[in-house]
Design an enzyme around this catalytic site. Structure first.
Site, short mmCIF file in Angstrom:
data_model
loop_
_atom_site.label_atom_id
_atom_site.label_comp_id
_atom_site.label_asym_id
_atom_site.label_seq_id
_atom_site.Cartn_x
_atom_site.Cartn_y
_atom_site.Cartn_z
CB SER A 77 -75.95 185.79 114.85
OG SER A 77 -75.07 184.76 115.25
CE LYS A 99 -72.35 184.82 124.10
NZ LYS A 99 -72.63 183.73 123.21
CD GLU A 151 -72.63 180.71 125.19
OE1 GLU A 151 -72.30 181.46 126.14
OE2 GLU A 151 -72.69 181.12 124.01
N GLY A 180 -73.70 182.87 118.41
CA GLY A 180 -72.26 182.96 118.19
C GLY A 180 -71.81 182.36 116.88
CG HIS A 203 -76.88 181.81 127.44
ND1 HIS A 203 -76.01 181.04 126.69
CD2 HIS A 203 -77.08 182.96 126.73
CE1 HIS A 203 -75.71 181.70 125.59
NE2 HIS A 203 -76.34 182.86 125.58
CD GLU A 232 -80.08 183.98 123.50
OE1 GLU A 232 -79.67 185.05 123.07
OE2 GLU A 232 -79.42 183.24 124.24
CG ASN A 253 -74.71 186.73 127.52
OD1 ASN A 253 -74.01 186.86 128.53
ND2 ASN A 253 -74.94 185.55 126.95
#
Ligand code: PEP
Length: 255
Positions: free
Chosen positions: A217, A15, A101, A177, A99, A171, A13
């Site tokens: 991560s 981003k 985010e 991150g 996701h 996740e 991904n």
């Protein structure tokens, strides 16, 4: 649970990183490094503007291209959005929905995740749907409830047959991150629970065939341990997918 009944999927991904020129250079470098590593599906989910370039650069390789989001409507007044048909028209095979985010910064809810997922399936895309608890939810002891709810709502209206195109990515938000990875045992516990939810909705056969990834991560150092767990069938990888060498190590760990 028999891992051989499902396909391992290692998906990057990216981003909001990489221009089309950088995308082309990255794939040209990666392709020979992962050539012949067919023990897992290799996917790069890239920004919309990079998709056409990525599809062209990946032609004739074992790299598949995905998007990072999709809108649920077929067309219309949705400024800034991209439909599933637009994605397939340029050769996109996969898409990420839900996701954290998107949930955190763009108001995505369990219901809109479900709408995006069903629209993408209808258009023939393979969908990576993300679920995961926040740190507060983990500390409050509601991880499994949270992830089960997100999974159930995301899959509303999805048929057993369509499940072959659904990949679920666990996740934990606190691991994305941050450099802080869930332990293999923590990740396995939740991935097993997700498979249990799929089993309760669709039965054992579908549950055994559903790919459940871990993301948060994952990197060249911890991938092997995470991927060795019974219910972890692949990874959704952010930071480490931006480096060809690290991403290749993860792909190799999934063989
Ligand atoms: C992600 O963006 O889905 C992700 C897992 O990121 P990272 O690997 O950087 O934690």
């Amino acid at each position: 649970m028999d891992k051989s009944k499902r396909t391992a999927v290692i998906a990057g991904n990216w981003k909001m990183n990489m221009t089309p020129a950088q995308t082309e250079a990255f794939i040209k470098e990666l392709a020979p490094m992962v050539a012949g590593l067919d023990g897992c599906s290799i996917v790069l989910c890239v920004p919309f503007v990079d998709i056409a370039t990525a599809v062209k650069a990946a032609e004739g390789t074992n790299i598949h291209v995905g998007a990072e989001n999709v809108h649920f409507a077929e067309k219309g007044a949705y400024t800034g959005e991209v439909s599933a048909e637009m994605l397939t028209s340029v050769g996109t095979e996969y898409v990420i929905v839900g996701h954290s985010e998107r949930r955190q910064y763009f108001g995505e809810t369990d219901v809109t995740v479900n709408q995006r997922l069903t629209a993408a399936l209808k258009a023939g895309l393979k969908v990576i749907v993300c679920v995961g608890e926040t740190l507060t939810e983990r500390e409050q002891g509601v991880t499994l409830e949270t992830v089960s709810r997100q999974t159930k709502v995301a899959l509303m209206g999805v048929t057993a047959d369509e499940m072959k195109n659904v990949i679920i990515a666990y996740e934990p938000v606190w691991a994305i991150g941050t450099g802080r990875t869930a332990t293999a045992e923590q990740a396995e516990e939740v991935c097993a629970d997700i498979r249990g939810v799929v089993c309760s909705l669709y039965g054992k056969e579908v549950a055994e065939a559903t790919t459940v990834q871990y993301g948060g991560s994952m990197n060249a150092k911890n991938a092997e341990e995470l991927l060795s767990m019974k219910n972890i069938d692949g990874g959704l990888i952010g930071g480490a997918s931006l480096k060809t060498a690290d991403f290749t190590v993860i792909v190799k760990a999934a063989q």
